[in-house]
Design an enzyme around this catalytic site. Structure first.
Site, mmCIF file in Angstrom:
data_model
loop_
_atom_site.group_PDB
_atom_site.id
_atom_site.type_symbol
_atom_site.label_atom_id
_atom_site.label_comp_id
_atom_site.label_asym_id
_atom_site.label_seq_id
_atom_site.Cartn_x
_atom_site.Cartn_y
_atom_site.Cartn_z
ATOM 1 N N CYS A 270 2.148 -7.874 7.072
ATOM 2 C CA CYS A 270 1.021 -7.517 7.073
ATOM 3 C C CYS A 270 -0.042 -8.484 7.803
ATOM 4 O O CYS A 270 -1.065 -8.075 8.246
ATOM 5 C CB CYS A 270 0.257 -7.375 5.928
ATOM 6 N N CYS B 39 1.078 -1.107 0.016
ATOM 7 C CA CYS B 39 0.061 0.022 0.150
ATOM 8 C C CYS B 39 0.703 1.383 -0.195
ATOM 9 O O CYS B 39 2.011 1.377 0.859
ATOM 10 C CB CYS B 39 -0.876 0.043 1.192
ATOM 11 N N CYS C 3 2.362 2.913 3.273
ATOM 12 C CA CYS C 3 3.233 1.855 3.936
ATOM 13 C C CYS C 3 4.309 1.412 3.162
ATOM 14 O O CYS C 3 4.914 0.481 3.644
ATOM 15 C CB CYS C 3 2.363 0.817 4.455
#
Ligand code: SF4
Length: 239
Positions: free
Chosen positions: A232, A206, A209
């Site tokens: 994650c 993402c 991040c």
């Protein structure tokens, strides 16, 4: 659901995949997995560089395979562009975008803005883990592009793994591939890939991040950089 008993039984039936074959056992693992699980096998793809290799290999074994992308709504536009290129190259593949239950706005209303900064584990749970759980629900097994070389936590990954979190078999065909071998394959077959790889992003998740990583000793260093978080949660049993 995969139980310890069924996992133990499976160990006796699985052939030794040839780590010294042309694809270091990847094609052979995929062939076995699709023969064994058929429609109950799904590939959860992030469309990073390993994903590009795996999709090309999968297309040789099962051209209409089901591929799921966890669309967190936080991805780079370049990632969405990559997906469109892949769809154009492999029109038979069934590529699905798995959505989280909450929009970013709904999540902000309940947990505050920028949950990825205040509580990234919660954000990943809402936008990745629960959606993957849903995507995998009808399946017995799923494919992942993990490589042993990627990080210490992945160094013991096998071709087949018991995924206790999702209670599935996790199939990892690329465990023996090196970073160079991944790129050699992509170059040799002239595959389209995420252009961010050329801009210092070896590992792409993402946008909020993911930062460029300048050390090839740790190609995941740009993920959740500075937060202490390294995964994650999709590939950890006890996050
Ligand atoms: Fe949220 Fe970041 Fe996890 Fe994406 S990687 S789901 S933005 S915390």
């Amino acid at each position: 659901m995969i139980t310890f008993e069924s996992w133990n039984e499976l160990q006796d039936q699985v052939p030794d995949f040839p780590a010294d074959s042309e694809t270091k056992g990847a094609l052979e693992t995929l062939q076995w997995a699709y023969d064994t699980y058929g429609e109950k096998l799904v590939y959860a793809c992030s469309f990073g560089i390993e994903g590009i290799v795996l999709i090309d290999l999968i297309s040789k074994v099962k051209p209409d395979a089901e591929i799921v992308f966890l669309d967190t709504h936080y991805h780079f536009k370049e990632t969405y562009e990559t997906i469109e290129k892949v769809k154009a190259r492999y029109p038979e593949l069934n590529i699905r975008m798995q959505q989280p239950e909450m929009t970013i706005e709904e999540q902000a209303a309940e947990f505050g803005a920028d949950l990825f900064a205040s509580n990234p584990n919660k954000c990943c749970e809402i936008r990745k883990i629960i959606p993957l759980q849903k995507a995998l629900a009808p399946s017995t097994a799923w494919i992942s592009g993990l490589r042993r070389e990627q990080s210490e936590s992945r160094a013991n990954t096998n071709y087949l793994n018991l995924d206790k979190r999702f209670e599935k078999i996790k199939v990892c065909p690329l465990i023996h591939w090196t970073w160079k071998e991944v790129w050699r394959y992509v170059t040799k077959h002239e595959l389209d890939y995420n252009v961010l790889h050329d801009q210092g992003y070896p590992s792409i998740g993402c946008a909020p991040c993911t930062k460029p990583a300048f050390s090839m000793d740790d190609i995941r260093a740009g993920r959740w950089s500075g937060s202490g978080k390294t995964e994650c949660g999709l590939h950890t049993t006890n996050p």
